[in-house]
Structure formats: C-alpha cells, structure tokens
Design a protein around this motif. Structure first.
Motif, PDB file in Angstrom:
ATOM      1  N   ARG A   1     -41.114 -19.774  20.083  1.00 43.05           N
ATOM      2  CA  ARG A   1     -41.807 -19.810  18.712  1.00 43.05           C
ATOM      3  C   ARG A   1     -43.449 -18.986  18.828  1.00 43.05           C
ATOM      4  NH1 ARG A   1     -39.548 -18.225  14.498  1.00 43.05           N
ATOM      5  NH2 ARG A   1     -38.101 -20.202  14.657  1.00 43.05           N
TER       6      ARG A   1
ATOM      7  N   HIS B   1     -31.346 -12.060  14.737  1.00 46.31           N
ATOM      8  CA  HIS B   1     -32.269 -11.068  15.511  1.00 46.31           C
ATOM      9  C   HIS B   1     -31.654 -10.475  16.590  1.00 46.31           C
ATOM     10  CE1 HIS B   1     -35.410 -11.269  12.553  1.00 46.31           C
ATOM     11  NE2 HIS B   1     -36.009 -12.331  12.914  1.00 46.31           N
TER      12      HIS B   1
ATOM     13  N   ARG C   1     -33.486 -11.717  23.108  1.00 48.90           N
ATOM     14  CA  ARG C   1     -34.869 -12.874  23.291  1.00 48.90           C
ATOM     15  C   ARG C   1     -34.403 -14.092  23.786  1.00 48.90           C
ATOM     16  NH1 ARG C   1     -36.063 -15.152  17.173  1.00 48.90           N
ATOM     17  NH2 ARG C   1     -34.055 -15.494  16.671  1.00 48.90           N
TER      18      ARG C   1
ATOM     19  N   HIS D   1     -41.089  -8.312  17.250  1.00 46.04           N
ATOM     20  CA  HIS D   1     -41.506  -9.363  16.259  1.00 46.04           C
ATOM     21  C   HIS D   1     -42.613 -10.014  16.884  1.00 46.04           C
ATOM     22  CE1 HIS D   1     -40.864 -13.008  13.699  1.00 46.04           C
ATOM     23  NE2 HIS D   1     -39.640 -12.816  13.652  1.00 46.04           N
TER      24      HIS D   1
ATOM     25  N   LYS E   1     -37.771 -10.702   0.449  1.00 45.97           N
ATOM     26  CA  LYS E   1     -36.731 -11.678   0.762  1.00 45.97           C
ATOM     27  C   LYS E   1     -36.985 -12.952   0.293  1.00 45.97           C
ATOM     28  CE  LYS E   1     -35.158 -11.259   5.221  1.00 45.97           C
ATOM     29  NZ  LYS E   1     -35.068 -10.991   6.691  1.00 45.97           N
TER      30      LYS E   1
ATOM     31  N   ASP F   1     -42.027 -12.789   3.305  1.00 49.43           N
ATOM     32  CA  ASP F   1     -41.145 -12.182   4.277  1.00 49.43           C
ATOM     33  C   ASP F   1     -40.596 -10.969   3.594  1.00 49.43           C
ATOM     34  OD1 ASP F   1     -39.003 -11.877   6.088  1.00 49.43           O
ATOM     35  OD2 ASP F   1     -37.975 -13.774   5.610  1.00 49.43           O
TER      36      ASP F   1
ATOM     37  N   LYS G   1     -41.265 -23.943   4.449  1.00 46.98           N
ATOM     38  CA  LYS G   1     -40.359 -23.245   5.545  1.00 46.98           C
ATOM     39  C   LYS G   1     -40.913 -23.902   6.952  1.00 46.98           C
ATOM     40  CE  LYS G   1     -37.583 -19.695   6.945  1.00 46.98           C
ATOM     41  NZ  LYS G   1     -37.540 -18.171   6.983  1.00 46.98           N
TER      42      LYS G   1
ATOM     43  N   GLU H   1     -44.108  -6.903  12.267  1.00 48.06           N
ATOM     44  CA  GLU H   1     -43.292  -6.515  13.085  1.00 48.06           C
ATOM     45  C   GLU H   1     -42.864  -5.172  12.984  1.00 48.06           C
ATOM     46  OE1 GLU H   1     -40.166  -9.462  12.375  1.00 48.06           O
ATOM     47  OE2 GLU H   1     -41.348 -10.764  11.437  1.00 48.06           O
TER      48      GLU H   1
HETATM   49  C1  BG6 Z   1     -38.539 -12.608  10.233  1.00 47.39           C
HETATM   50  C2  BG6 Z   1     -37.422 -12.644   9.182  1.00 47.39           C
HETATM   51  O1  BG6 Z   1     -38.381 -11.202  10.979  1.00 47.39           O
HETATM   52  O2  BG6 Z   1     -38.242 -13.601  11.296  1.00 47.39           O
HETATM   53  C3  BG6 Z   1     -37.543 -13.793   8.716  1.00 47.39           C
HETATM   54  O3  BG6 Z   1     -37.834 -11.763   8.323  1.00 47.39           O
HETATM   55  C4  BG6 Z   1     -37.261 -15.072   9.882  1.00 47.39           C
HETATM   56  O4  BG6 Z   1     -36.657 -14.076   7.716  1.00 47.39           O
HETATM   57  C5  BG6 Z   1     -38.410 -14.865  10.736  1.00 47.39           C
HETATM   58  O5  BG6 Z   1     -37.408 -16.373   9.136  1.00 47.39           O
HETATM   59  C6  BG6 Z   1     -38.257 -15.813  12.030  1.00 47.39           C
HETATM   60  O6  BG6 Z   1     -36.824 -15.663  12.644  1.00 47.39           O
HETATM   61  P1  BG6 Z   1     -36.350 -16.773  13.697  1.00 47.39           P
HETATM   62  O7  BG6 Z   1     -34.923 -16.444  13.740  1.00 47.39           O
HETATM   63  O8  BG6 Z   1     -37.289 -16.384  14.703  1.00 47.39           O
HETATM   64  O9  BG6 Z   1     -36.568 -18.315  13.064  1.00 47.39           O
END
Ligand code: BG6
Length: 302
Positions: A73, A95, A99, A170, A194, A214, A254, A273
């Motif tokens: 994260r 995604h 990763r 990202h 979104k 988002d 969230k 991103e």
């Molecule tokens: C962003 C998306 O790119 O990534 C979001 O638009 C998403 O919808 C966010 O919540 C984080 O994604 P993840 O899979 O790393 O929790």
C-alpha cells in the motif's frame, strides 16, 4: 551463494545501488548524489523516492506490509495487464497480477548525470500464464536522475496475434495535507466518476479533494501538477503512452475498510495515476512494443 549476495555481485554499483533483504523481500536500494529510492523485486514496486533536501515525494503507508503475493500500500504499484477489475472474470485480481509477482533484475548502470538506472523483467509463471495466456515480455526501467525520477513500462508482444492490455503506474504522492493541494492539468477534461455510478462529468478548474475521489480522466496527455503550498512545492507528472489519468483518494470511510492505509493516511497521500484505463486499452501487434513512460520532477518554492 544467497540471492542477495548473487544480486550484489552482479548488479551492485558502489555509490549507486545495492540489494538488501527487508521483511523477507529483496529490495534494490538506490542512494546516489541526487536521491534515495527503493524498489521491491516483488511487483517491481518503487517504494520510495526522496531527492536529497526534499520531503519524500512518493508516499508509503505507515501500515503497509511486505508479504508474498500481496500488493504494497503506497509507492508506485505496476498495474498490468489490465487496470481495475478484469473485464470478464471477477475471480482475477484487480489491477492485474504484475504488482504481486516476482520480477528479475536485467541490468543496472550509472547514468551520465550520476543518476542510477535499473531494469526489471516480470518473470512469467504457470500462475501468470493461466491468467494471461498471451506471449509477451514486460520490462520496467527506472532512472533516478539529477532532476527527475523516470519510469518506463514496456510491453513487447512476442506472439503471433495482437494483444490488448490496460496498464498504469499507480503512484501515491506524498503531500503536506489533502486539504491543501490542487491538481492542475485536467481542467476541462471529461471523467468517469466512480464514486457517482461511473457517470461522465467535466472537470471545472483544478482538482481539489474534499471527499472520496475516484475518477478516470479521459483523453489526457498534458502534464499534471500537484501544487502543494503546505510544503511550498509542485510535483510535475509528465507522461507518454498513457491516454487516461486516474485521481484517487479513498477519504475516511473507505480508508477504514481498507485497513492498510493508516487511520489518517488519506490526508497525506494522493494518487495521480498515469493509466490506460476503462476504454483506453492498448492493442499491440506481434513484435511491437508499447511503452508507458512517466517523468516526475519536483519544483520547490511555489
Ligand atoms: C485506483 C482505483 O486506481 O486504485 C480505485 O481507481 C481503487 O477504485 C484504488 O480503490 C486502489 O486499488 P487497490 O486494488 O490497490 O486497493
């Protein structure tokens, strides 16, 4: 010889780059005349980039964990070969898988400006082939230079049929406080919201964040600039090979559900991103390559 010792023997460059183990993961540590940076070999995941004399530019969650098969994260997750949910299969990871799988080091070098370069290649496995049965080679090049951090995500179609991908860098940027910053460069652009059922809206003025955001901005080519008066700096994001931009901040509710952002993490980060997202996918002919390239620079004192 351990993996680390072998990597250091082949690829370490004194005053530039070495390899270490952190929480069971192999991490490339760059420390040169200009900046420090680190890249986890799982995911080819840039975790930090801090030019000397600056606060960090890349944000890493205080609650981030390094674990096999788990995305980190913060930093700059590589989204590939799709962005967001898979188009048809809900059992596949959001995604894509790049990763969370291992990448190998292809090479390192010292740049002319005393910067440092590393190239990493995604190592295909049975598990990745089961999700993406298309012959292809993916290489991420990272250059930590005097004035910028550059990343180039290259996809080569090594098969005989066209392939279609979505991808993204990202990146989580560190900011003084979410209430302080503005994002320029998306004015007048259409976006899919979104958090409002995916409806299309038009950005009026710079982006400011005062709740969950988002958004997939469409048809974007211009630089984005994060203006951060709190730290008297601007972060400039230039890109090529990307025709959409996602701006994301999870805000309070969230964040609680996510669990790995830290309670107040959302105030200190903003994702801008560089993507090929939503309908903005890329078709690559056999023997052709696609490159998603970004350059991050910091302009201090606004
Ligand atoms: C962003 C998306 O790119 O990534 C979001 O638009 C998403 O919808 C966010 O919540 C984080 O994604 P993840 O899979 O790393 O929790």
């Amino acid at each position: 010889m351990s993996d680390i010792a072998a990597l250091n023997q082949r690829f370490a460059i004194p005053g530039h780059i070495s390899f270490k183990e952190t929480d069971g993961m192999i991490v490339a540590e760059i420390d040169n005349l200009h900046a420090k940076a680190s890249i986890c070999l799982q995911g080819a995941h840039l975790m930090h980039w801090t030019p000397h004399g600056q606060p960090a530019v890349i944000w890493m969650s205080p609650a981030a964990t390094l674990a096999p098969g788990k995305s980190i994260r913060g930093g700059a997750p590589v989204c590939w070969p799709w962005f967001g949910p898979h188009a048809t299969r809900s059992d596949l990871p959001g995604h894509g898988f790049a990763r969370t799988v291992m990448w190998e080091v292809l090479g390192t070098k010292k740049l002319e400006d005393n910067g440092t370069w590393i190239a990493l290649r995604l190592v295909p496995t049975e598990a990745t082939r089961a999700q993406w049965p298309h012959p292809s080679e993916v290489v991420l090049q990272i250059a930590v230079s005097a004035t910028s951090l550059d990343m180039d995500l290259g996809t080569l179609n090594t098969g005989t049929a066209p392939i279609t991908i979505g991808d993204a860098l990202h990146t989580y940027f560190t900011i003084s406080d979410i209430g302080e910053v503005l994002v320029h460069g998306l004015e007048g652009t259409k976006y899919l919201d979104k958090v409002d059922g995916g409806i299309t809206k038009t950005q009026s003025g710079p982006v400011l964040i005062d709740g969950e955001v988002d958004r997939v901005y469409l048809d974007t080519a211009a630089d984005c600039v994060i203006e951060d008066p709190g730290w008297q700096r601007k972060i400039r994001i230039a890109k090529r090979g990307s025709h959409s931009t996602v701006v994301w901040n999870p805000w309070i509710e969230k964040t609680k559900k996510m669990g790995d952002l830290g309670e107040h993490g959302y105030r200190k980060m903003l994702c801008v991103e560089s993507t090929n997202a939503a309908d903005d996918v890329v078709t690559i002919a056999p023997n052709k390559e696609h490159h998603l390239w970004v350059r991050y620079t910091v302009e201090a004192k606004i």
